[in-house]
Design an enzyme around this catalytic site. Structure first.
Site, PDB file in Angstrom:
ATOM      1  CE  LYS A  84      -3.423   2.563   2.688  1.00 32.46           C
ATOM      2  NZ  LYS A  84      -4.155   2.677   3.976  1.00 32.46           N
ATOM      3  CE  LYS A 162      13.110   6.162  27.052  1.00 31.67           C
ATOM      4  NZ  LYS A 162      13.916   7.182  27.782  1.00 31.67           N
ATOM      5  CB  SER A 184      -2.084  16.095  19.635  1.00 31.15           C
ATOM      6  OG  SER A 184      -3.112  15.883  20.584  1.00 31.15           O
ATOM      7  CE1 TYR A 210      -8.083  10.478  17.655  1.00 31.18           C
ATOM      8  CE2 TYR A 210      -9.369  12.449  18.133  1.00 31.18           C
ATOM      9  CZ  TYR A 210      -8.421  11.793  17.374  1.00 31.18           C
ATOM     10  OH  TYR A 210      -7.806  12.445  16.328  1.00 31.18           O
ATOM     11  CE  LYS A 214      -4.584  11.614  17.785  1.00 27.44           C
ATOM     12  NZ  LYS A 214      -3.361  11.563  16.955  1.00 27.44           N
TER      13      LYS A 214
END
Length: 340
Positions: A84, A162, A184, A210, A214
């Site tokens: 894709k 990290k 965000s 959500y 966020k």
């Protein structure tokens, strides 16, 4: 005519001030990602820099990738599905300079493999853009047992960061300090981070989940700034704007119809190229050199929600919480079995 819901919120955009005040829907006079590059003299002018983008094969990811490629730098485009990705990004792929990186942020094993692959190819990383995401989907768990919106929007990106943290730190230079950019959303208004039940066991609601994820994205970049800003590594988060993409595929059709029928939404909406403009501002804007710990929208630092405004604009008070940010960082390390 300026939109009264946002006119008191807009700050100084220089040449785009009027365009942001007089929004007129996708493709209007508001800047695209390439416009921001040109304004910052970044076109074909960053050949010694390395960029990594997640969620590259859809929505604003394609346009963000296109802009990063236009810098002349080395670009790794993270995609969950390589086939894709090849189709979606065919126009910008360039062997040896702009290439795909198999990466599914919903799988911690995939994140670890992708980071290892990246580090086998590059000892440098100047900007990490965490763009992949899902929105308001039915409750589901990832292969690792995490709530899916938390894992894909936040936790997988935290792990990726990290694993690449030391490379970001060592790549920082006085003329261009390293940046971590988290995409965000205005959806952060829906919830702060639920630290005592971050997977929302027994209290799952799509929009709450959500918002939880966020806001976590914002807290992560704030904490990066707190910990590493003085060492030349900066964290910025942002709201790209209202863009019609596959991100909305889980939203109730009636809700989508209601959104689309409002005059505010029709004028507020952006094209994908315009949505990517704020991401590129955070990633490459000269005004943010050596700075971070901010949440941007419409290519500038966001202010509070204006009186009489909507949740589409502005930043919620809970988006800045130094104590919560530290707790989330420590909790994330524990969830991923990482040491500092």
């Amino acid at each position: 005519m300026a939109n009264p819901l946002i006119s008191n919120h807009i700050g100084k955009h220089g040449k785009y001030t009027q365009a942001f005040l007089e929004q007129n829907g996708p493709g209007d006079a508001r800047p695209t990602a390439l416009d921001i590059l040109k304004d910052n003299d970044r076109i074909d002018n960053m050949k010694d820099k390395v960029f990594l983008l997640t969620g590259s094969s859809g929505g604003i990811g394609i346009e963000t990738g296109r802009a990063l490629a236009a810098t002349g730098g080395k670009v790794y485009l993270g995609v969950r599905d390589l086939e894709k990705g090849k189709q979606a990004l065919a126009e910008i792929l360039e062997p040896g300079r702009v290439e795909l990186l198999e990466l599914d942020v919903g799988s911690m094993e995939s994140v670890r493999t992708a980071a290892k692959t990246f580090l086998s190819k590059s000892t440098q990383l100047n900007v990490l853009v965490n763009n992949a995401g899902i929105m308001a989907c039915p409750e589901a768990k990832t292969v690792d047992g995490f709530e899916s919106q938390l894992a894909i929007n936040y936790l997988g990106h935290f792990l990726l960061y990290k694993l690449l943290e030391q490379t970001l730190l060592s790549s920082s230079t006085p003329e261009f300090q390293s940046r971590v950019v988290n995409v965000s959303s205005a959806g952060h208004h829906m919830s702060s981070v639920v630290l005592d039940n971050i997977n929302l066991e027994g209290e799952y609601e799509p929009w709450k989940a959500y918002g939880n994820a966020k806001t976590a994205c914002i807290w992560m970049t704030n904490e990066i700034e707190h910990r590493y800003g003085s060492k030349g590594l900066h964290g910025l988060s942002l709201m790209p704007g209202g863009i019609a993409t596959s991100l909305q595929r889980h939203v109730d059709p009636e809700t989508l119809k209601e959104w689309g029928s409002s005059e505010f939404a029709q004028k507020y909406a952006k094209s994908s190229a315009q949505g990517a403009a704020t991401t590129i501002t955070a990633a490459l804007g000269k005004e943010w050199e050596g700075k971070g710990g901010v949440y941007l929208e419409d290519c500038q630092e966001a202010g509070p929600v204006p009186e009489g405004g909507t949740l589409a604009v502005g930043v919620a008070p809970h988006a800045f919480d130094p104590e919560g940010e530290k707790k989330l960082w420590d909790l994330s390390l524990k969830m991923l079995n990482l040491s500092e």
